[in-house]
Write a protein that holds these residues in place. Structure first.
Motif, PDB file in Angstrom:
ATOM      1  N   GLY A 187      -7.496  -9.050   4.144  1.00 20.82           N
ATOM      2  CA  GLY A 187      -7.262 -10.457   3.439  1.00 20.82           C
ATOM      3  C   GLY A 187      -8.044 -10.781   2.366  1.00 20.82           C
ATOM      4  N   LYS A 188      -8.921  -9.645   1.756  1.00 16.09           N
ATOM      5  CA  LYS A 188      -9.485  -9.872   0.435  1.00 16.09           C
ATOM      6  C   LYS A 188      -9.133  -8.766  -0.448  1.00 16.09           C
ATOM      7  N   GLY A 189      -8.074  -8.143  -0.332  1.00 21.98           N
ATOM      8  CA  GLY A 189      -7.709  -7.179  -1.280  1.00 21.98           C
ATOM      9  C   GLY A 189      -7.624  -5.788  -0.828  1.00 21.98           C
ATOM     10  N   GLU A 190      -8.204  -5.730   0.498  1.00 20.44           N
ATOM     11  CA  GLU A 190      -8.591  -4.468   1.044  1.00 20.44           C
ATOM     12  C   GLU A 190      -7.419  -3.533   1.334  1.00 20.44           C
ATOM     13  N   ARG A 191      -7.483  -2.197   1.017  1.00 24.58           N
ATOM     14  CA  ARG A 191      -6.479  -1.304   1.340  1.00 24.58           C
ATOM     15  C   ARG A 191      -6.882  -0.903   2.656  1.00 24.58           C
ATOM     16  N   ILE A 201      -8.548  -4.070  14.685  1.00 24.66           N
ATOM     17  CA  ILE A 201      -8.839  -2.760  14.641  1.00 24.66           C
ATOM     18  C   ILE A 201      -7.827  -1.974  13.829  1.00 24.66           C
ATOM     19  N   LEU A 202      -6.604  -2.480  14.096  1.00 30.56           N
ATOM     20  CA  LEU A 202      -5.482  -1.664  13.681  1.00 30.56           C
ATOM     21  C   LEU A 202      -5.114  -1.856  12.270  1.00 30.56           C
ATOM     22  N   GLN A 203      -5.632  -3.000  11.675  1.00 30.85           N
ATOM     23  CA  GLN A 203      -5.792  -3.363  10.158  1.00 30.85           C
ATOM     24  C   GLN A 203      -6.482  -2.212   9.565  1.00 30.85           C
ATOM     25  N   GLN A 204      -7.631  -1.729  10.282  1.00 35.21           N
ATOM     26  CA  GLN A 204      -8.417  -0.608   9.504  1.00 35.21           C
ATOM     27  C   GLN A 204      -7.827   0.713   9.646  1.00 35.21           C
ATOM     28  N   ARG A 205      -6.726   1.016  10.248  1.00 34.94           N
ATOM     29  CA  ARG A 205      -5.962   2.289  10.321  1.00 34.94           C
ATOM     30  C   ARG A 205      -6.998   3.359  10.869  1.00 34.94           C
ATOM     31  N   PRO A 206      -7.690   3.293  12.090  1.00 35.31           N
ATOM     32  CA  PRO A 206      -8.461   4.257  12.416  1.00 35.31           C
ATOM     33  C   PRO A 206      -7.785   5.654  12.834  1.00 35.31           C
ATOM     34  N   ILE A 207      -8.280   6.872  12.725  1.00 39.37           N
ATOM     35  CA  ILE A 207      -7.440   8.077  13.128  1.00 39.37           C
ATOM     36  C   ILE A 207      -7.506   7.963  14.686  1.00 39.37           C
ATOM     37  N   GLN A 208      -8.602   7.699  15.359  1.00 40.80           N
ATOM     38  CA  GLN A 208      -8.635   7.812  16.779  1.00 40.80           C
ATOM     39  C   GLN A 208      -8.260   6.464  17.254  1.00 40.80           C
ATOM     40  N   VAL A 209      -6.950   6.319  18.055  1.00 44.90           N
ATOM     41  CA  VAL A 209      -6.401   5.212  18.556  1.00 44.90           C
ATOM     42  C   VAL A 209      -6.166   5.265  19.935  1.00 44.90           C
ATOM     43  N   GLU A 210      -6.799   6.168  20.784  1.00 46.26           N
ATOM     44  CA  GLU A 210      -6.502   6.170  22.116  1.00 46.26           C
ATOM     45  C   GLU A 210      -7.155   5.208  22.986  1.00 46.26           C
ATOM     46  N   GLU A 267     -10.737   0.405   4.191  1.00 44.67           N
ATOM     47  CA  GLU A 267     -11.796  -0.249   3.204  1.00 44.67           C
ATOM     48  C   GLU A 267     -12.280  -1.272   3.942  1.00 44.67           C
ATOM     49  N   ALA A 268     -13.678  -1.612   3.687  1.00 51.02           N
ATOM     50  CA  ALA A 268     -14.368  -2.804   3.827  1.00 51.02           C
ATOM     51  C   ALA A 268     -14.707  -3.303   2.630  1.00 51.02           C
ATOM     52  N   SER A 269     -15.228  -4.637   2.325  1.00 56.93           N
ATOM     53  CA  SER A 269     -15.448  -5.276   1.337  1.00 56.93           C
ATOM     54  C   SER A 269     -16.531  -6.350   1.502  1.00 56.93           C
ATOM     55  N   LEU A 270     -17.313  -6.766   0.298  1.00 60.25           N
ATOM     56  CA  LEU A 270     -18.264  -7.586   0.159  1.00 60.25           C
ATOM     57  C   LEU A 270     -18.261  -8.170  -1.109  1.00 60.25           C
ATOM     58  N   PRO A 271     -18.356  -9.393  -1.276  1.00 58.77           N
ATOM     59  CA  PRO A 271     -18.580  -9.764  -2.864  1.00 58.77           C
ATOM     60  C   PRO A 271     -19.757  -9.068  -3.532  1.00 58.77           C
ATOM     61  N   PHE A 272     -19.857  -8.781  -4.692  1.00 62.91           N
ATOM     62  CA  PHE A 272     -20.788  -7.903  -5.355  1.00 62.91           C
ATOM     63  C   PHE A 272     -21.993  -8.349  -5.047  1.00 62.91           C
ATOM     64  N   GLU A 273     -22.566  -9.699  -5.142  1.00 66.10           N
ATOM     65  CA  GLU A 273     -23.989 -10.161  -4.859  1.00 66.10           C
ATOM     66  C   GLU A 273     -24.254  -9.724  -3.381  1.00 66.10           C
ATOM     67  N   GLN A 274     -23.405  -9.988  -2.318  1.00 65.94           N
ATOM     68  CA  GLN A 274     -23.909  -9.746  -1.122  1.00 65.94           C
ATOM     69  C   GLN A 274     -24.181  -8.261  -0.810  1.00 65.94           C
ATOM     70  N   PHE A 275     -23.175  -7.417  -1.480  1.00 69.21           N
ATOM     71  CA  PHE A 275     -23.331  -6.053  -1.275  1.00 69.21           C
ATOM     72  C   PHE A 275     -24.616  -5.370  -1.583  1.00 69.21           C
TER      73      PHE A 275
END
Length: 682
Positions: free
Chosen positions: A610-614, A195-204, A617-625
């Motif tokens: 692990g796939k270049g996300e800032r 969860i922390l890797q996604q840096r949410p605003i709400q962390v309570e 961000e979430a990500s998928l290969p172009f075809e899957q997205f």
């Protein structure tokens, strides 16, 4: 921990007898409930819940109810309640239900969790939630409420719940034995880092989990075995990031220690706090104490405590008075995340945009309406003033525009808009906050006509959302009503209303070109090949002249579960398209649903790290997205090369669609002899 504290061997025969009688009554009540018409079920359900309560208080009763969980659900015990849709339940809300003095609320929560335990074990194949999702949910529920496993009822619980206070404890011992104690701690640590890797605003919720881990580590009667070894960094980030507060001495003691430190010692403290903050995205309550102390020393130490690079340092020095005012106004031990928001906002350099600094000065002195103050106090308590709480939220949203979440609310459009404005148009976001918090009204325009949030009728959400960050808490109810009103003004037009609503609602940068691959009238797939060719030509660098995406674009996806079954339509933002470290072309997008790491079935696993996300961000290969996309916007004046996309590539995407959310949407003319599995929509 394998002993069951809920056993009384000497009375076992008598208790077994009593349990059998209660279960016979429960089975009879369940049958009557199942046979009743829907309108009559509310009158029958009370007997079921009352009998279930008595069963839960008996030795072996929890296990007996787990075995009946499927039958109880099918009879309609959850009908018409939030528990009827387990895929939308939030672990953080369970604490309130488990502490409730209302017996029915507590019992229905217990039945829901026992149902999910049966699903997680594979004993109950549920149509709305998979075994993995159920297991994931229960792990979080156990983590947040670990105190129920290791402590007797408090005085407050005994006063409010009486004997009912034992039910959550019997329930949680059963859940923990089903999931495994060591498994809980290890999965909990893994879950926190994910969860922390996604840096949410709400962390309570995350902070609650870390606190429970610290309690478990310190408790002498809890044997974690070899598990929990990776927790130290998490616990120390909150309770002892630096040498001077390592033993968690308390804020006053730490404040006294700072008074006797020289510059070298203060430098060490500043560096330690900054490292822990940027490592985890969490801020210790000790950090604001240091930062406020350093305002009287040097800007160099302030920049060190914020962990700023040369970019952020230059921004702070350029806007020194504003930065100091923000620290004094927003940064307190009860609003520690403001430190992280301020740091990231300075790193973004958005204060250099001419309207932003004056808008921040306005925010500092903004008078809040009574309604805004009441909402903030109701949601966050009185430990900080409503103004400080909102200012913390503003800093966090401007620093973490991809950390916005919609909570347990159908307001993905509004959450997406706030994120987009914070990311792309921060002064417009600040204007929205000022209108909503000060005036209790936002006015937007749709095709030249004003729409007032106060004059519009209900929005998408049926009730005022509370589980949101401070900015969303104040602004989302207004945006939700305006968005719904824009949709109402499109009634009678042919096609999907998002074509007109999205550019007017989100901003001029939303492309006026619009494509949808579902026929609105029939729900069938429509011109899929053309839809995909336009998407490739507009967004894929190999087909659009290698033109990077300039502005974030609103898009719509068909969400599927881990079995690739259709769940519903959802609003996201496409942020960029580029090659990942493995040279795979990926779409990087923002998903406002609180947690972007999801398994959408058929091998479509959304990545968040692990796939270049800032961060965020979430990500998928172009075809899957592309296989989950159903709506997108584009600039019709910047179209790419439609003809260059190979049919083979398009066919692979089409097969993904036909195997998942499009299985029951294939027009009759296109049906083939074998088009793969056809999961039912629900």
């Amino acid at each position: 921990m394998t002993t069951n504290r809920h056993t009384h061997e000497s009375n076992a025969p008598l208790e077994d007898d009593k349990l059998h009688r209660l279960l016979a009554n429960l089975d009879e009540a369940t049958t009557l409930l199942g046979e009743a018409r829907d309108f009559a079920k509310p009158g029958k359900v009370s007997r079921v819940l009352d009998t279930a309560r008595r069963v839960l208080l008996q030795p072996g009763g929890v296990a007996a109810l787990e075995a009946r969980a499927k039958a109880l659900e099918e009879a309609g015990v959850f009908l018409g309640s939030d528990w009827a849709t387990p895929q939308y339940l939030l672990p953080s809300l369970t604490t309130h239900a488990l502490k409730s003095s209302a017996a029915d609320t507590l019992v229905i929560e217990a039945l829901s969790e026992l149902r999910l335990l049966a699903v997680a074990k594979g004993e109950h194949l549920h149509t709305l939630i998979s075994a993995e999702q159920a297991h994931h949910y229960l792990t979080q529920v156990l983590a947040i409420n670990l105190w129920l496993l290791f402590s007797a009822p408090s005085e407050a619980e005994r006063e409010t719940q009486g004997r009912l206070a034992q039910i959550p404890r019997y329930l949680f011992h059963h859940l923990a034995e089903g999931i495994g104690y060591e498994h809980i701690i290890d999965k909990l640590i893994e879950e926190i880092w994910r969860i922390l890797q996604q840096r949410p605003i709400q962390v309570e919720a995350v902070k609650q989990m870390i606190t429970q881990i610290a309690i478990c580590q310190a408790a002498p009667d809890i044997d974690l075995g070899s598990s929990g070894q990776g927790a130290d960094r998490l616990v120390s980030s909150l309770y002892g990031p630096t040498r001077a507060c390592r033993e968690d001495p308390g804020l006053e003691v730490y404040r006294e220690r700072l008074g006797s430190m020289d510059n070298t010692a203060l430098q060490g403290e500043a560096t330690g706090f900054a490292r822990a903050m940027h490592d985890t995205g969490l801020v210790s309550p000790y950090h604001p104490v240091l930062l406020r102390h350093l305002l009287e020393h040097s800007d160099h130490l302030v920049t060190e405590a914020l962990g700023l690079s040369s970019t952020g340092r230059d921004c702070l020095l350029c806007y020194r008075e504003l930065a100091h005012a923000l620290i004094r106004g927003a940064v307190h031990p009860t609003t520690p995340q403001a430190v992280y928001g301020l740091s990231l906002m300075l790193e973004r350099g958005i204060l250099y945009q001419p309207p932003v600094a004056p808008a921040m000065w306005r925010q500092l002195g903004l008078p809040l309406s009574e309604w805004s103050q009441a909402r903030l106090t109701l949601a966050f308590g009185e430990t900080a003033s409503p103004r400080a709480r909102l200012l913390e939220g503003v800093l966090c949203m401007l620093g973490q525009p991809l950390g916005v979440g919609q909570g347990n609310n159908p307001t993905c459009q509004s959450a997406r808009a706030l994120s987009m404005w914070a990311y792309n148009d921060p002064d417009y976001l600040l204007q929205m906050v000022a209108w909503a918090a000060r005036d209790d009204e936002i006015v937007m325009h749709f095709e030249g006509q004003p729409i007032s949030s106060m004059e519009s009728s209900g929005g998408v959400a049926q009730s005022l959302p509370m589980d949101l960050d401070p900015v969303s808490l104040i602004v989302v109810p207004h945006l939700d009503r305006i968005y719904a009103e824009m949709g109402r003004r499109c009634i009678g037009r042919e096609g999907d209303p998002h074509r007109w609503v999205n550019p007017e609602f989100h901003g001029w940068w939303a492309g006026r070109g619009f494509r949808i691959n579902v026929d609105v009238a029939t729900g069938q797939l429509h011109e899929l090949d053309t839809f995909l060719r336009h998407f490739y030509a507009s967004y894929h660098p190999y087909y659009n002249g290698n033109q990077p995406l300039i502005h974030p674009q609103p898009s719509g996806i068909a969400v599927t579960d881990s079995a690739a079954r259709f769940i519903g339509w959802h609003a996201i933002t496409v942020l960029r398209v580029s090659l990942d470290p493995d040279d795979v072309m990926r779409v990087y997008f923002f998903n406002p649903n609180n947690d972007s790491g999801q398994d959408w079935g058929d091998g479509v696993q959304v990545s968040t790290a692990g796939k270049g996300e800032r961060f965020g961000e979430a990500s998928l290969p172009f075809e899957q997205f592309a296989s989950r996309l159903y709506i997108f916007h584009y600039d019709p004046l910047e179209r790419g090369e439609l003809a260059q996309v190979s049919q083979e590539e398009l066919d692979r995407v089409t097969q993904y669609i036909h195997r998942s959310w499009g299985a029951n949407r294939i027009p009759a003319a296109e049906l083939q002899a074998d088009s793969g599995p056809r999961p039912q929509d629900h």
